[in-house]
Scaffold this motif. Structure first.
Motif, mmCIF file in Angstrom:
data_model
loop_
_atom_site.group_PDB
_atom_site.id
_atom_site.type_symbol
_atom_site.label_atom_id
_atom_site.label_comp_id
_atom_site.label_asym_id
_atom_site.label_seq_id
_atom_site.Cartn_x
_atom_site.Cartn_y
_atom_site.Cartn_z
ATOM 1 N N GLU A 133 26.446 36.564 39.246
ATOM 2 C CA GLU A 133 27.848 36.244 39.517
ATOM 3 C C GLU A 133 28.769 36.962 38.540
ATOM 4 O O GLU A 133 29.525 36.348 37.807
ATOM 5 C CB GLU A 133 28.066 34.725 39.468
ATOM 6 C CG GLU A 133 27.320 33.979 40.546
ATOM 7 C CD GLU A 133 27.647 34.462 41.951
ATOM 8 O OE1 GLU A 133 28.805 34.820 42.230
ATOM 9 O OE2 GLU A 133 26.734 34.482 42.786
ATOM 10 N N ALA A 134 28.695 38.265 38.512
ATOM 11 C CA ALA A 134 29.517 39.068 37.615
ATOM 12 C C ALA A 134 30.362 40.043 38.426
ATOM 13 O O ALA A 134 29.935 40.542 39.457
ATOM 14 C CB ALA A 134 28.638 39.826 36.628
ATOM 15 N N ARG A 157 31.690 44.959 32.513
ATOM 16 C CA ARG A 157 31.598 43.634 33.119
ATOM 17 C C ARG A 157 32.856 42.850 32.757
ATOM 18 O O ARG A 157 33.240 42.759 31.604
ATOM 19 C CB ARG A 157 30.372 42.907 32.591
ATOM 20 C CG ARG A 157 30.147 41.548 33.193
ATOM 21 C CD ARG A 157 28.875 40.944 32.596
ATOM 22 N NE ARG A 157 28.527 39.725 33.252
ATOM 23 C CZ ARG A 157 28.964 38.527 32.869
ATOM 24 N NH1 ARG A 157 29.753 38.405 31.839
ATOM 25 N NH2 ARG A 157 28.582 37.451 33.530
ATOM 26 N N SER A 158 33.492 42.271 33.756
ATOM 27 C CA SER A 158 34.685 41.462 33.531
ATOM 28 C C SER A 158 34.289 40.093 33.005
ATOM 29 O O SER A 158 33.238 39.557 33.369
ATOM 30 C CB SER A 158 35.454 41.291 34.849
ATOM 31 O OG SER A 158 36.486 40.346 34.698
ATOM 32 N N GLU A 159 35.144 39.507 32.180
ATOM 33 C CA GLU A 159 34.887 38.138 31.705
ATOM 34 C C GLU A 159 35.121 37.123 32.821
ATOM 35 O O GLU A 159 34.708 35.982 32.725
ATOM 36 C CB GLU A 159 35.732 37.801 30.489
ATOM 37 C CG GLU A 159 37.203 37.629 30.790
ATOM 38 C CD GLU A 159 38.014 37.174 29.595
ATOM 39 O OE1 GLU A 159 38.862 36.275 29.781
ATOM 40 O OE2 GLU A 159 37.815 37.709 28.501
ATOM 41 N N GLY A 160 35.809 37.534 33.896
ATOM 42 C CA GLY A 160 35.946 36.695 35.083
ATOM 43 C C GLY A 160 37.200 35.847 35.173
ATOM 44 O O GLY A 160 37.371 35.109 36.137
ATOM 45 N N SER A 161 38.098 35.927 34.207
ATOM 46 C CA SER A 161 39.326 35.127 34.297
ATOM 47 C C SER A 161 40.516 36.014 34.634
ATOM 48 O O SER A 161 40.534 37.202 34.308
ATOM 49 C CB SER A 161 39.581 34.376 32.990
ATOM 50 O OG SER A 161 39.803 35.278 31.935
ATOM 51 N N GLY A 162 41.493 35.429 35.328
ATOM 52 C CA GLY A 162 42.665 36.194 35.729
ATOM 53 C C GLY A 162 43.808 35.301 36.148
ATOM 54 O O GLY A 162 43.747 34.070 36.012
ATOM 55 N N THR A 163 44.851 35.941 36.679
ATOM 56 C CA THR A 163 46.067 35.263 37.100
ATOM 57 C C THR A 163 46.442 35.731 38.499
ATOM 58 O O THR A 163 46.398 36.931 38.777
ATOM 59 C CB THR A 163 47.231 35.592 36.133
ATOM 60 O OG1 THR A 163 46.831 35.238 34.810
ATOM 61 C CG2 THR A 163 48.489 34.847 36.491
ATOM 62 N N LYS A 188 30.767 37.942 45.330
ATOM 63 C CA LYS A 188 30.868 38.550 46.653
ATOM 64 C C LYS A 188 30.723 37.484 47.726
ATOM 65 O O LYS A 188 29.644 36.941 47.936
ATOM 66 C CB LYS A 188 29.799 39.634 46.819
ATOM 67 C CG LYS A 188 29.996 40.488 48.031
ATOM 68 C CD LYS A 188 29.043 41.662 48.021
ATOM 69 C CE LYS A 188 29.330 42.584 49.188
ATOM 70 N NZ LYS A 188 28.434 43.726 49.214
ATOM 71 N N ASP A 189 31.827 37.179 48.406
ATOM 72 C CA ASP A 189 31.813 36.230 49.511
ATOM 73 C C ASP A 189 30.901 36.776 50.602
ATOM 74 O O ASP A 189 31.004 37.949 50.971
ATOM 75 C CB ASP A 189 33.242 36.052 50.034
ATOM 76 C CG ASP A 189 33.311 35.108 51.200
ATOM 77 O OD1 ASP A 189 33.177 35.586 52.344
ATOM 78 O OD2 ASP A 189 33.510 33.912 50.975
ATOM 79 N N PRO A 190 29.980 35.960 51.166
ATOM 80 C CA PRO A 190 29.039 36.483 52.163
ATOM 81 C C PRO A 190 29.698 36.949 53.459
ATOM 82 O O PRO A 190 29.166 37.808 54.148
ATOM 83 C CB PRO A 190 28.096 35.308 52.427
ATOM 84 C CG PRO A 190 28.774 34.106 51.902
ATOM 85 C CD PRO A 190 29.751 34.561 50.866
ATOM 86 N N VAL A 191 30.870 36.417 53.800
ATOM 87 C CA VAL A 191 31.538 36.795 55.041
ATOM 88 C C VAL A 191 32.448 38.000 54.831
ATOM 89 O O VAL A 191 32.379 38.991 55.548
ATOM 90 C CB VAL A 191 32.340 35.605 55.616
ATOM 91 C CG1 VAL A 191 33.124 36.024 56.843
ATOM 92 C CG2 VAL A 191 31.419 34.450 55.932
ATOM 93 N N ARG A 192 33.335 37.943 53.878
ATOM 94 C CA ARG A 192 34.332 38.995 53.659
ATOM 95 C C ARG A 192 33.908 40.044 52.635
ATOM 96 O O ARG A 192 34.512 41.094 52.550
ATOM 97 C CB ARG A 192 35.652 38.376 53.208
ATOM 98 C CG ARG A 192 36.175 37.347 54.168
ATOM 99 C CD ARG A 192 37.168 37.955 55.096
ATOM 100 N NE ARG A 192 37.624 36.937 56.027
ATOM 101 C CZ ARG A 192 37.742 37.130 57.308
ATOM 102 N NH1 ARG A 192 37.459 38.289 57.823
ATOM 103 N NH2 ARG A 192 38.149 36.168 58.093
#
Length: 136
Positions: free
Chosen positions: A28-29, A60-66, A117-121
Motif C-alpha cells: 500500500e505505497a 515512496r510517498s509518506e501517503g499524506s496530503g490535502t 490502487k482501487d481495483p475498479v478505477r
C-alpha cells in the motif's frame, strides 16, 4: 531500474534510475518521481514539467496530503462518487478518490492513503484524517 505504470513501480532496463530495490516495495505505497536536476516532485511523468529533465528518481510517498479540488461524478457509476485532486506532502498532485460521502469532501481536507490502487478505477484511494469534517 524502474518505470511507472500508474502508481506501481515495475522493473525495466534502460529507464530512469530508481531508488528502490526489487521486492522492497510495500503493497500500500504510492510512488512518485523527483527530478535529479531541479528537485521537483511529480506523478507519472516522462519529463520534468519544470526543467524538462529526463533523469527522474522514483521515491515512496509518506501517503499524506490535502484535497485541492473535489468533484461529485454521477455518470458511468451506479452511485455518486467523488474524484479529487490531492496535493501530497512531497509536492506532487495525484487524482484519486476520498472515502466518505461525495458531497462531504472539501478543499483543504487532510487525507491519508488508504489503498494505492482501487481495483475498479486503478486510482489511489484516500481516507479523511479529520473524519468529523466530512459530515459538516
Amino acid at each position: 531500474m524502474y518505470h511507472h505504470s500508474g502508481n506501481v513501480a515495475h522493473v525495466a532496463t534502460g529507464s530512469a534510475t530508481g531508488l528502490l530495490e526489487p521486492g522492497a516495495r510495500e503493497p500500500e505505497a504510492l510512488y512518485f518521481q523527483r527530478c535529479a536536476w531541479c528537485g521537483s516532485a511529480m506523478y507519472h511523468r516522462l519529463l520534468c514539467p519544470v526543467c524538462r529533465g529526463s533523469e527522474l528518481r522514483t521515491e515512496r510517498s509518506e501517503g499524506s496530503g490535502t484535497v485541492r479540488h473535489s468533484t461529485v461524478v454521477h455518470r458511468n457509476t451506479p452511485a455518486a462518487r467523488n474524484v479529487s485532486l490531492i496535493e501530497m506532502a512531497e509536492g506532487f498532485v495525484v487524482r484519486g478518490r476520498v472515502m466518505g460521502p461525495p458531497i462531504g469532501i472539501h478543499s483543504g481536507d487532510r487525507v491519508r492513503l488508504s489503498t494505492a490502487k482501487d481495483p475498479v478505477r486503478g486510482e489511489p484511494v484516500f481516507q479523511l484524517l479529520d473524519e468529523y469534517r466530512a459530515w459538516t
